[in-house]
Scaffold this motif. Structure first.
Motif, PDB file in Angstrom:
ATOM      1  N   HIS A 146       0.762  -1.120   0.177  1.00  0.00           N
ATOM      2  CA  HIS A 146       0.001  -0.077   0.002  1.00  0.00           C
ATOM      3  C   HIS A 146       0.962   1.199  -0.104  1.00  0.00           C
ATOM      4  CE1 HIS A 146      -3.143   2.477   2.553  1.00  0.00           C
ATOM      5  NE2 HIS A 146      -2.846   3.275   0.907  1.00  0.00           N
ATOM      6  N   VAL A 147       0.740   2.076  -1.119  1.00  0.00           N
ATOM      7  CA  VAL A 147       1.621   3.327  -1.029  1.00  0.00           C
ATOM      8  C   VAL A 147       0.637   4.623  -0.707  1.00  0.00           C
ATOM      9  CG1 VAL A 147       2.964   4.707  -2.725  1.00  0.00           C
ATOM     10  CG2 VAL A 147       3.197   2.053  -2.673  1.00  0.00           C
ATOM     11  N   LEU A 148       1.155   5.497  -0.082  1.00  0.00           N
ATOM     12  CA  LEU A 148       0.609   6.830  -0.037  1.00  0.00           C
ATOM     13  C   LEU A 148       1.106   7.935  -0.755  1.00  0.00           C
ATOM     14  CD1 LEU A 148      -1.727   8.700   1.495  1.00  0.00           C
ATOM     15  CD2 LEU A 148      -0.019   8.639   3.405  1.00  0.00           C
ATOM     16  N   ILE A 149       0.338   8.552  -1.706  1.00  0.00           N
ATOM     17  CA  ILE A 149       1.088   9.372  -2.296  1.00  0.00           C
ATOM     18  C   ILE A 149       0.231  10.971  -2.029  1.00  0.00           C
ATOM     19  CG2 ILE A 149       1.409  10.481  -4.587  1.00  0.00           C
ATOM     20  CD1 ILE A 149       1.200   7.724  -5.907  1.00  0.00           C
ATOM     21  N   ILE A 150       1.164  12.019  -1.626  1.00  0.00           N
ATOM     22  CA  ILE A 150       0.655  13.189  -1.112  1.00  0.00           C
ATOM     23  C   ILE A 150       1.095  14.163  -2.072  1.00  0.00           C
ATOM     24  CG2 ILE A 150       0.803  14.966   0.645  1.00  0.00           C
ATOM     25  CD1 ILE A 150      -0.208  12.129   1.668  1.00  0.00           C
ATOM     26  N   GLY A 151      -0.087  14.540  -2.808  1.00  0.00           N
ATOM     27  CA  GLY A 151       0.018  15.383  -3.973  1.00  0.00           C
ATOM     28  C   GLY A 151      -0.318  14.657  -5.361  1.00  0.00           C
ATOM     29  N   ALA A 152      -1.109  15.142  -6.005  1.00  0.00           N
ATOM     30  CA  ALA A 152      -1.545  14.588  -7.492  1.00  0.00           C
ATOM     31  C   ALA A 152      -1.338  15.558  -8.740  1.00  0.00           C
ATOM     32  CB  ALA A 152      -3.116  14.034  -7.343  1.00  0.00           C
ATOM     33  N   GLY A 153      -0.083  16.291  -8.448  1.00  0.00           N
ATOM     34  CA  GLY A 153       0.311  17.086  -9.479  1.00  0.00           C
ATOM     35  C   GLY A 153       1.158  16.248 -10.415  1.00  0.00           C
ATOM     36  N   ALA A 154       2.372  17.054 -10.933  1.00  0.00           N
ATOM     37  CA  ALA A 154       3.237  16.555 -11.848  1.00  0.00           C
ATOM     38  C   ALA A 154       3.786  15.039 -11.324  1.00  0.00           C
ATOM     39  CB  ALA A 154       4.525  17.385 -12.219  1.00  0.00           C
ATOM     40  N   LEU A 155       4.710  15.214 -10.058  1.00  0.00           N
ATOM     41  CA  LEU A 155       5.195  14.164  -9.573  1.00  0.00           C
ATOM     42  C   LEU A 155       4.345  13.012  -9.038  1.00  0.00           C
ATOM     43  CD1 LEU A 155       7.993  15.775  -7.470  1.00  0.00           C
ATOM     44  CD2 LEU A 155       8.232  14.752  -9.694  1.00  0.00           C
ATOM     45  N   GLY A 156       3.240  13.603  -8.593  1.00  0.00           N
ATOM     46  CA  GLY A 156       2.036  12.614  -8.280  1.00  0.00           C
ATOM     47  C   GLY A 156       1.524  11.815  -8.976  1.00  0.00           C
ATOM     48  N   THR A 157       1.061  12.434 -10.183  1.00  0.00           N
ATOM     49  CA  THR A 157       0.568  11.573 -11.397  1.00  0.00           C
ATOM     50  C   THR A 157       1.542  10.769 -12.145  1.00  0.00           C
ATOM     51  OG1 THR A 157       0.939  13.295 -12.914  1.00  0.00           O
ATOM     52  CG2 THR A 157      -1.177  13.322 -11.926  1.00  0.00           C
ATOM     53  N   GLY A 158       2.598  11.174 -12.153  1.00  0.00           N
ATOM     54  CA  GLY A 158       3.747  10.216 -12.808  1.00  0.00           C
ATOM     55  C   GLY A 158       4.014   8.828 -11.888  1.00  0.00           C
TER      56      GLY A 158
END
Length: 339
Positions: free
Chosen positions: A26-38
Protein backbone atom coordinates in the motif's frame (compact mmCIF):
# COMPACT_ATOMS: atom_id res chain seq x y z
CA UNK A 1 1.19 -14.77 -11.97
CA UNK A 2 -0.65 -12.81 -14.64
CA UNK A 3 1.16 -12.25 -17.92
CA UNK A 4 0.42 -8.57 -17.34
CA UNK A 5 3.59 -8.23 -15.25
CA UNK A 6 5.74 -10.71 -17.19
CA UNK A 7 8.34 -8.16 -18.34
CA UNK A 8 8.67 -6.85 -14.80
CA UNK A 9 9.11 -10.31 -13.30
CA UNK A 10 11.78 -11.12 -15.92
CA UNK A 11 13.86 -8.40 -14.27
CA UNK A 12 15.93 -10.50 -11.85
CA UNK A 13 15.93 -8.14 -8.82
CA UNK A 14 12.10 -8.31 -8.84
CA UNK A 15 11.23 -11.77 -10.14
CA UNK A 16 8.12 -13.69 -9.17
CA UNK A 17 8.74 -13.27 -5.43
CA UNK A 18 9.22 -9.52 -5.75
CA UNK A 19 6.06 -9.17 -7.80
CA UNK A 20 4.13 -11.02 -5.12
CA UNK A 21 5.43 -8.50 -2.58
CA UNK A 22 4.47 -5.56 -4.81
CA UNK A 23 0.95 -6.98 -5.06
CA UNK A 24 0.66 -6.84 -1.26
CA UNK A 25 1.82 -3.27 -0.71
CA UNK A 26 0.00 0.00 0.00
CA UNK A 27 1.53 3.30 -1.14
CA UNK A 28 0.39 6.74 0.04
CA UNK A 29 1.00 9.58 -2.44
CA UNK A 30 0.71 13.12 -1.09
CA UNK A 31 0.00 15.42 -4.02
CA UNK A 32 -1.49 14.60 -7.42
CA UNK A 33 0.32 17.14 -9.56
CA UNK A 34 3.25 16.45 -11.87
CA UNK A 35 5.21 14.12 -9.57
CA UNK A 36 2.09 12.57 -8.09
CA UNK A 37 0.51 11.60 -11.38
CA UNK A 38 3.77 10.23 -12.77
CA UNK A 39 4.44 8.11 -9.70
CA UNK A 40 0.83 6.97 -9.41
CA UNK A 41 0.69 5.77 -13.00
CA UNK A 42 4.01 3.93 -12.77
CA UNK A 43 3.03 2.16 -9.54
CA UNK A 44 -0.46 1.31 -10.81
CA UNK A 45 1.09 -0.25 -13.89
CA UNK A 46 3.57 -2.09 -11.65
CA UNK A 47 0.65 -3.69 -9.82
CA UNK A 48 0.71 -2.43 -6.24
CA UNK A 49 -2.20 -3.60 -4.12
CA UNK A 50 -3.42 -0.14 -3.13
CA UNK A 51 -2.71 3.49 -3.90
CA UNK A 52 -4.03 6.24 -1.66
CA UNK A 53 -3.90 9.64 -3.34
CA UNK A 54 -4.32 12.91 -1.45
CA UNK A 55 -4.61 16.30 -3.12
CA UNK A 56 -6.20 19.62 -2.21
CA UNK A 57 -6.53 21.12 -5.69
CA UNK A 58 -8.39 20.70 -8.98
CA UNK A 59 -7.23 20.38 -12.59
CA UNK A 60 -6.43 23.59 -14.46
CA UNK A 61 -5.29 24.15 -18.04
CA UNK A 62 -1.71 24.98 -17.01
CA UNK A 63 -1.43 21.50 -15.43
CA UNK A 64 -1.84 19.67 -18.74
CA UNK A 65 1.70 20.49 -19.90
CA UNK A 66 3.23 18.08 -17.36
CA UNK A 67 0.59 16.31 -15.24
CA UNK A 68 0.17 13.17 -17.26
CA UNK A 69 -3.06 11.64 -15.97
CA UNK A 70 -5.26 14.60 -16.90
CA UNK A 71 -6.99 15.74 -20.08
CA UNK A 72 -8.81 18.80 -21.36
CA UNK A 73 -12.17 17.58 -20.09
CA UNK A 74 -10.81 17.41 -16.52
CA UNK A 75 -9.58 21.00 -16.78
CA UNK A 76 -12.81 22.27 -18.35
CA UNK A 77 -14.86 20.68 -15.55
CA UNK A 78 -12.38 21.71 -12.82
CA UNK A 79 -12.36 18.17 -11.48
CA UNK A 80 -10.46 17.66 -8.23
CA UNK A 81 -7.12 16.09 -9.08
CA UNK A 82 -7.60 13.15 -6.73
CA UNK A 83 -10.89 12.25 -8.43
CA UNK A 84 -9.57 12.67 -11.97
CA UNK A 85 -6.47 10.63 -11.10
CA UNK A 86 -8.54 7.84 -9.58
CA UNK A 87 -10.75 7.63 -12.67
CA UNK A 88 -7.78 7.40 -15.03
CA UNK A 89 -5.83 4.92 -12.89
CA UNK A 90 -8.80 2.58 -12.63
CA UNK A 91 -8.82 2.43 -16.42
CA UNK A 92 -5.11 1.63 -16.45
CA UNK A 93 -5.24 -1.21 -13.90
CA UNK A 94 -8.54 -2.35 -12.43
CA UNK A 95 -6.72 -4.75 -10.09
CA UNK A 96 -5.28 -1.87 -8.06
CA UNK A 97 -7.43 -0.35 -5.32
CA UNK A 98 -7.42 3.43 -5.67
CA UNK A 99 -8.49 5.56 -2.71
CA UNK A 100 -8.87 9.29 -3.44
CA UNK A 101 -9.04 12.09 -0.87
CA UNK A 102 -9.80 15.73 -1.70
CA UNK A 103 -8.15 17.43 1.23
CA UNK A 104 -5.20 19.37 2.53
CA UNK A 105 -2.79 16.96 4.20
CA UNK A 106 -2.70 18.04 7.84
CA UNK A 107 -1.24 16.11 10.79
CA UNK A 108 -4.71 15.00 11.85
CA UNK A 109 -5.41 13.65 8.36
CA UNK A 110 -2.00 11.98 8.11
CA UNK A 111 -2.51 10.21 11.43
CA UNK A 112 -5.52 8.47 9.84
CA UNK A 113 -4.10 7.96 6.36
CA UNK A 114 -0.87 6.32 7.56
CA UNK A 115 -2.67 3.17 8.76
CA UNK A 116 -1.54 0.14 6.77
CA UNK A 117 0.81 2.15 4.53
CA UNK A 118 4.14 0.62 3.46
CA UNK A 119 5.62 3.66 1.71
CA UNK A 120 4.94 7.41 1.36
CA UNK A 121 5.76 9.31 -1.81
CA UNK A 122 6.25 13.07 -1.60
CA UNK A 123 4.64 14.82 -4.57
CA UNK A 124 3.88 18.13 -2.86
CA UNK A 125 4.86 21.67 -3.76
CA UNK A 126 5.53 23.10 -0.30
CA UNK A 127 7.84 22.48 2.63
CA UNK A 128 5.19 22.73 5.34
CA UNK A 129 3.56 19.56 4.05
CA UNK A 130 6.90 17.85 3.47
CA UNK A 131 7.91 18.45 7.08
CA UNK A 132 4.61 16.93 8.25
CA UNK A 133 5.26 13.91 6.02
CA UNK A 134 8.74 13.67 7.46
CA UNK A 135 7.48 13.60 11.05
CA UNK A 136 4.64 11.16 10.40
CA UNK A 137 7.14 8.90 8.63
CA UNK A 138 9.49 8.96 11.61
CA UNK A 139 6.70 8.50 14.15
CA UNK A 140 5.32 5.37 12.45
CA UNK A 141 8.61 4.11 10.94
CA UNK A 142 7.30 4.22 7.37
CA UNK A 143 9.85 4.97 4.59
CA UNK A 144 9.24 7.99 2.40
CA UNK A 145 10.79 9.36 -0.78
CA UNK A 146 11.39 13.09 -1.09
CA UNK A 147 11.16 14.63 -4.55
CA UNK A 148 11.02 18.14 -5.97
CA UNK A 149 11.57 19.89 -9.27
CA UNK A 150 11.56 23.41 -10.69
CA UNK A 151 12.67 24.75 -14.05
CA UNK A 152 14.99 22.06 -15.42
CA UNK A 153 16.24 21.06 -11.96
CA UNK A 154 15.22 18.08 -9.84
CA UNK A 155 16.16 16.46 -6.54
CA UNK A 156 15.32 13.23 -4.72
CA UNK A 157 16.27 11.42 -1.53
CA UNK A 158 15.02 8.23 0.08
CA UNK A 159 14.43 8.44 3.83
CA UNK A 160 14.46 5.25 5.90
CA UNK A 161 13.50 5.88 9.55
CA UNK A 162 16.21 4.76 11.94
CA UNK A 163 18.79 4.46 9.18
CA UNK A 164 19.15 7.63 7.10
CA UNK A 165 19.00 11.28 8.10
CA UNK A 166 15.51 12.75 7.86
CA UNK A 167 14.52 15.90 6.02
CA UNK A 168 14.77 17.93 9.23
CA UNK A 169 18.42 16.85 9.56
CA UNK A 170 19.18 17.78 5.97
CA UNK A 171 17.74 21.28 6.17
CA UNK A 172 20.71 22.42 8.24
CA UNK A 173 23.39 21.07 5.91
CA UNK A 174 22.08 20.63 2.35
CA UNK A 175 20.68 23.42 0.11
CA UNK A 176 17.34 21.94 -0.92
CA UNK A 177 15.20 25.09 -1.04
CA UNK A 178 15.29 27.92 -3.57
CA UNK A 179 13.23 28.78 -6.62
CA UNK A 180 9.65 27.69 -7.18
CA UNK A 181 7.68 26.97 -10.36
CA UNK A 182 6.04 30.34 -9.67
CA UNK A 183 9.31 32.12 -10.46
CA UNK A 184 11.22 29.71 -12.71
CA UNK A 185 8.56 27.64 -14.46
CA UNK A 186 8.91 23.90 -15.03
CA UNK A 187 9.60 21.60 -17.99
CA UNK A 188 8.29 18.05 -18.14
CA UNK A 189 11.69 16.28 -18.60
CA UNK A 190 12.70 17.49 -15.12
CA UNK A 191 9.46 16.04 -13.75
CA UNK A 192 10.00 12.70 -15.47
CA UNK A 193 13.55 12.42 -14.15
CA UNK A 194 12.43 12.92 -10.56
CA UNK A 195 9.58 10.45 -11.09
CA UNK A 196 12.07 7.91 -12.46
CA UNK A 197 14.26 8.23 -9.38
CA UNK A 198 11.32 8.07 -6.99
CA UNK A 199 9.65 5.12 -8.68
CA UNK A 200 12.87 3.13 -8.92
CA UNK A 201 13.45 3.63 -5.21
CA UNK A 202 9.83 2.77 -4.50
CA UNK A 203 10.11 -0.56 -6.32
CA UNK A 204 13.27 -1.44 -4.36
CA UNK A 205 11.44 -0.79 -1.10
CA UNK A 206 8.27 -2.59 -2.17
CA UNK A 207 10.20 -5.76 -3.11
CA UNK A 208 12.25 -5.31 0.10
CA UNK A 209 15.61 -5.15 -1.68
CA UNK A 210 17.01 -2.91 1.04
CA UNK A 211 20.65 -3.33 0.00
CA UNK A 212 19.88 -1.64 -3.34
CA UNK A 213 18.18 1.44 -1.86
CA UNK A 214 20.15 4.56 -2.76
CA UNK A 215 21.58 6.38 0.26
CA UNK A 216 22.71 9.48 -1.61
CA UNK A 217 20.81 12.66 -2.28
CA UNK A 218 20.60 13.08 -6.06
CA UNK A 219 20.16 16.39 -7.86
CA UNK A 220 20.39 17.24 -11.53
CA UNK A 221 19.69 19.81 -14.21
CA UNK A 222 18.52 18.31 -17.49
CA UNK A 223 19.13 21.58 -19.36
CA UNK A 224 22.68 22.34 -18.21
CA UNK A 225 23.63 18.65 -18.11
CA UNK A 226 24.65 18.63 -14.46
CA UNK A 227 24.25 15.67 -12.10
CA UNK A 228 25.29 15.39 -8.45
CA UNK A 229 25.05 12.60 -5.89
CA UNK A 230 25.85 13.60 -2.31
CA UNK A 231 26.52 11.18 0.54
CA UNK A 232 24.48 12.69 3.36
CA UNK A 233 24.53 9.84 5.89
CA UNK A 234 26.75 11.87 8.23
CA UNK A 235 24.08 14.57 8.33
CA UNK A 236 21.96 12.44 10.68
CA UNK A 237 21.74 14.21 14.04
CA UNK A 238 21.25 12.53 17.41
CA UNK A 239 19.44 15.62 18.70
CA UNK A 240 17.08 15.98 15.74
CA UNK A 241 13.57 16.62 17.02
CA UNK A 242 12.09 14.53 14.22
CA UNK A 243 14.35 11.46 14.15
CA UNK A 244 16.82 11.85 17.03
CA UNK A 245 17.14 10.02 20.33
CA UNK A 246 14.21 11.92 21.90
CA UNK A 247 11.89 12.94 19.05
CA UNK A 248 9.00 15.32 19.63
CA UNK A 249 7.77 15.47 16.01
CA UNK A 250 7.43 19.27 16.04
CA UNK A 251 5.78 19.52 12.63
CA UNK A 252 2.80 17.50 13.82
CA UNK A 253 2.01 20.11 16.47
CA UNK A 254 -1.15 22.15 15.91
CA UNK A 255 0.57 25.50 16.36
CA UNK A 256 2.97 24.73 13.51
CA UNK A 257 0.22 24.17 10.94
CA UNK A 258 -0.16 26.80 8.25
CA UNK A 259 -3.76 28.03 7.91
CA UNK A 260 -3.10 30.10 4.78
CA UNK A 261 -0.71 29.45 1.93
CA UNK A 262 0.23 31.12 -1.34
CA UNK A 263 0.08 28.33 -3.92
CA UNK A 264 3.05 27.49 -6.09
CA UNK A 265 2.93 28.82 -9.63
CA UNK A 266 -0.28 30.80 -9.32
CA UNK A 267 -1.68 34.09 -8.03
CA UNK A 268 -3.71 32.12 -5.52
CA UNK A 269 -4.10 31.74 -1.78
CA UNK A 270 -5.52 28.76 0.08
CA UNK A 271 -7.63 29.50 3.15
CA UNK A 272 -8.13 26.59 5.53
CA UNK A 273 -10.57 27.02 8.45
CA UNK A 274 -9.29 26.03 11.92
CA UNK A 275 -11.66 23.08 12.01
CA UNK A 276 -12.72 20.87 9.15
CA UNK A 277 -16.27 21.68 8.11
CA UNK A 278 -18.99 20.23 5.93
CA UNK A 279 -20.29 22.93 3.62
CA UNK A 280 -23.51 22.65 1.65
CA UNK A 281 -22.40 23.75 -1.80
CA UNK A 282 -25.92 23.92 -3.23
CA UNK A 283 -27.11 26.24 -0.44
CA UNK A 284 -23.98 28.37 -0.85
CA UNK A 285 -24.63 28.59 -4.59
CA UNK A 286 -28.10 29.99 -3.95
CA UNK A 287 -26.67 32.64 -1.61
CA UNK A 288 -23.95 33.69 -4.04
CA UNK A 289 -26.34 33.97 -6.98
CA UNK A 290 -27.85 37.00 -5.23
CA UNK A 291 -24.46 38.73 -4.94
CA UNK A 292 -23.69 39.13 -8.64
CA UNK A 293 -20.82 37.42 -10.37
CA UNK A 294 -20.77 33.98 -11.95
CA UNK A 295 -21.40 30.80 -9.98
CA UNK A 296 -20.45 27.30 -11.19
CA UNK A 297 -20.75 24.03 -9.32
CA UNK A 298 -19.73 20.39 -9.69
CA UNK A 299 -20.19 17.57 -7.14
CA UNK A 300 -16.92 18.45 -5.40
CA UNK A 301 -16.53 22.24 -5.41
CA UNK A 302 -18.18 25.59 -6.08
CA UNK A 303 -16.57 28.37 -8.16
CA UNK A 304 -17.59 32.01 -7.79
CA UNK A 305 -16.13 34.73 -10.03
CA UNK A 306 -16.63 38.37 -9.06
CA UNK A 307 -14.69 41.62 -9.58
CA UNK A 308 -11.77 39.90 -11.29
CA UNK A 309 -11.34 37.30 -8.53
CA UNK A 310 -12.33 33.65 -8.60
CA UNK A 311 -13.16 31.97 -5.30
CA UNK A 312 -13.38 28.18 -5.14
CA UNK A 313 -15.00 26.52 -2.12
CA UNK A 314 -14.61 22.84 -1.24
CA UNK A 315 -16.97 20.75 0.87
CA UNK A 316 -14.51 20.71 3.80
CA UNK A 317 -14.60 24.51 4.07
CA UNK A 318 -11.28 25.12 2.35
CA UNK A 319 -11.18 27.79 -0.32
CA UNK A 320 -8.79 28.85 -3.06
CA UNK A 321 -8.80 32.58 -3.77
CA UNK A 322 -7.48 33.16 -7.30
CA UNK A 323 -6.17 36.46 -8.61
CA UNK A 324 -4.17 37.55 -5.57
CA UNK A 325 -1.13 36.61 -3.49
CA UNK A 326 -2.19 38.97 -0.70
CA UNK A 327 -3.23 36.79 2.24
CA UNK A 328 -5.10 39.64 3.95
CA UNK A 329 -7.13 40.31 0.80
CA UNK A 330 -7.82 36.59 0.38
CA UNK A 331 -9.10 36.32 3.95
CA UNK A 332 -11.36 39.34 3.45
CA UNK A 333 -12.87 37.82 0.31
CA UNK A 334 -13.33 34.46 2.01
CA UNK A 335 -15.29 35.92 4.93
CA UNK A 336 -17.26 38.33 2.75
CA UNK A 337 -18.64 35.63 0.48
CA UNK A 338 -18.34 32.35 2.37
CA UNK A 339 -19.02 33.53 5.91
Amino acid sequence: MSDRYSRQTLFAPIGEAGQQRIRQKHVLIIGAGALGTGNAEALARAGVSKLTIVDRDYVEWSNLQRQQLYGEKDAAERLPKAIAAKSRLEMINSDVEIEAHILDATPQELEVLITGVDLILDATDNFDTRMMINDISQKYRVPWIYGACVGSYGISFTILPGETPCLNCLLESVPIGGLTCDTAGIISPAVQMVVAYQTAEALKILVEDWSSVRHKLVSFDVWTNQHTAINVLKAKKEGCLSCGDEPTYPHLAFENQTKTAVLCGRDSVQIRPPNRQKRDLTAMKELLENKGGTVEENPYLLSFTVDGRRLVLFKDGRALIHGTKDIAEAKTLYHRYFG
